[in-house]
Design an enzyme around this catalytic site. Structure first.
Site, PDB file in Angstrom:
ATOM      1  N   GLY A   1      41.349  36.022  41.654  1.00 26.90           N
ATOM      2  CA  GLY A   1      40.278  36.356  40.721  1.00 26.90           C
ATOM      3  C   GLY A   1      40.003  37.839  40.556  1.00 26.90           C
TER       4      GLY A   1
ATOM      5  N   ASN B   1      41.080  39.626  38.098  1.00 21.95           N
ATOM      6  CA  ASN B   1      40.734  39.808  36.679  1.00 21.95           C
ATOM      7  C   ASN B   1      39.300  39.351  36.410  1.00 21.95           C
ATOM      8  OD1 ASN B   1      43.000  40.819  34.828  1.00 21.95           O
ATOM      9  ND2 ASN B   1      44.064  39.417  36.207  1.00 21.95           N
TER      10      ASN B   1
ATOM     11  N   ARG C   1      46.684  12.890  35.029  1.00 22.26           N
ATOM     12  CA  ARG C   1      46.495  14.140  34.288  1.00 22.26           C
ATOM     13  C   ARG C   1      45.415  14.001  33.209  1.00 22.26           C
ATOM     14  NH1 ARG C   1      48.133  18.483  37.036  1.00 22.26           N
ATOM     15  NH2 ARG C   1      48.187  20.225  35.602  1.00 22.26           N
TER      16      ARG C   1
ATOM     17  N   ASN D   1      44.167  34.555  26.861  1.00 20.57           N
ATOM     18  CA  ASN D   1      44.893  34.519  28.135  1.00 20.57           C
ATOM     19  C   ASN D   1      45.401  35.918  28.468  1.00 20.57           C
ATOM     20  OD1 ASN D   1      46.443  33.299  30.343  1.00 20.57           O
ATOM     21  ND2 ASN D   1      48.267  33.618  29.071  1.00 20.57           N
TER      22      ASN D   1
ATOM     23  N   HIS E   1      48.480  37.793  30.399  1.00 17.20           N
ATOM     24  CA  HIS E   1      49.819  37.528  30.950  1.00 17.20           C
ATOM     25  C   HIS E   1      50.393  38.847  31.489  1.00 17.20           C
ATOM     26  CE1 HIS E   1      53.548  35.387  31.552  1.00 17.20           C
ATOM     27  NE2 HIS E   1      54.162  36.474  31.086  1.00 17.20           N
TER      28      HIS E   1
ATOM     29  N   ASP F   1      52.418  31.083  25.612  1.00 12.61           N
ATOM     30  CA  ASP F   1      52.471  32.552  25.480  1.00 12.61           C
ATOM     31  C   ASP F   1      52.901  33.000  24.084  1.00 12.61           C
ATOM     32  OD1 ASP F   1      51.705  32.790  28.173  1.00 12.61           O
ATOM     33  OD2 ASP F   1      53.760  32.834  28.876  1.00 12.61           O
TER      34      ASP F   1
ATOM     35  N   ALA G   1      46.869  47.987  33.800  1.00 11.93           N
ATOM     36  CA  ALA G   1      46.874  47.269  32.522  1.00 11.93           C
ATOM     37  C   ALA G   1      45.876  46.113  32.479  1.00 11.93           C
ATOM     38  CB  ALA G   1      48.285  46.773  32.213  1.00 11.93           C
ATOM     39  N   GLU G   2      46.059  45.095  33.335  1.00 12.09           N
ATOM     40  CA  GLU G   2      45.265  43.860  33.199  1.00 12.09           C
ATOM     41  C   GLU G   2      43.758  44.106  33.260  1.00 12.09           C
ATOM     42  OE1 GLU G   2      46.631  40.390  35.359  1.00 12.09           O
ATOM     43  OE2 GLU G   2      48.543  41.342  35.715  1.00 12.09           O
TER      44      GLU G   2
END
Ligand code: GAR
Length: 208
Positions: free
Chosen positions: A12, A14, A66, A108, A110, A151, A180-181
């Site tokens: 976590g 991010n 699922r 998202n 990536h 993606d 970056a992120e």
């Protein structure tokens, strides 16, 4: 106020970047209304609780199949009534029904420069292992809207990061996160919260 729910699977960092930047005001007009993890006992949950954000675990292991897991996930998301769902290291395939229901409202992060090193099998540390195997000199991170193709959604932001001699996957992962992120994910949320971007012809543009 943009209500966001953050979906996580692990450490976590991010999530923490978002929490910190909402708290210090650099991400404006945004409220984190909930955090959902598919894994119990992860640091993400601790981070949310410490920040006073409602957090819960919806683990596939607690459901018979699922479909039941997807139903539970969707109904928890609905309970938070978000305007935007942020996948911040959420390493579970998103159900198609959720993508349809929240079309244009899921983003998202990536850890590569899409379209390199993305798609099925490219997640977390594996992405950096593949980048080092290929010998690229530049990598980075991408924030994108989520569509049914993995993606493949419209790209909101990207930032390049240098690969250095002697990098291990772990060292490279950390540099990509720091440079970056943790920068582009909070910034993308702020851009959405402030109504600065729109999607035209499948591409993200700044509003005039
Ligand atoms: C991050 O590097 C994120 O980009 C990646 O997982 C990590 C989660 O770290 N996501 C993916 O690979 C998605 N395909 P964090 O839990 O410390 O934020």
């Amino acid at each position: 106020m943009l209500r966001i729910v953050v979906l996580v699977s692990g450490g976590g960092t991010n999530l923490q970047a978002i929490i910190d930047k909402v708290a210090d005001g650099s991400v404006e007009n945004t409220q984190i209304v909930g955090v959902i993890s598919n894994n119990p006992g992860v640091k993400s949950i601790e981070r949310a609780e410490k920040a006073g954000i409602p957090a819960c675990v919806i683990s596939p292991k607690s459901y018979g199949d699922r479909e039941q897991f997807h139903e539970a996930l969707l109904s928890q998301i609905e309970a938070y009534a978000p305007d935007l769902i942020v996948l911040a290291g959420f390493l579970v395939k998103i159900p198609a029904e959720m993508i349809r229901r929240y079309e244009g409202r899921i983003i998202n992060i990536h850890p590569s420069l899409i379209p390199s090193f993305c798609g099925v099998g490219y997640y977390g540390l594996k992405v950096h292992e593949k980048a080092l195997e290929r010998g690229v000199k530049l990598t980075g991170a991408t924030v994108h809207f989520v569509t049914e193709g993995m993606d493949e959604g419209p790209i909101i932001a990207q930032k390049a990061v240098e690969v250095l001699e002697g990098d291990t996957p772990e060292i490279l992962q950390r540099r990509v996160m720091e440079q970056a992120e943790w920068v582009i994910l909070p910034q993308a949320i702020c851009d959405i919260a402030c109504g600065r971007i729109e999607v035209r012809d499948g591409k993200v543009c700044r509003k005039a």
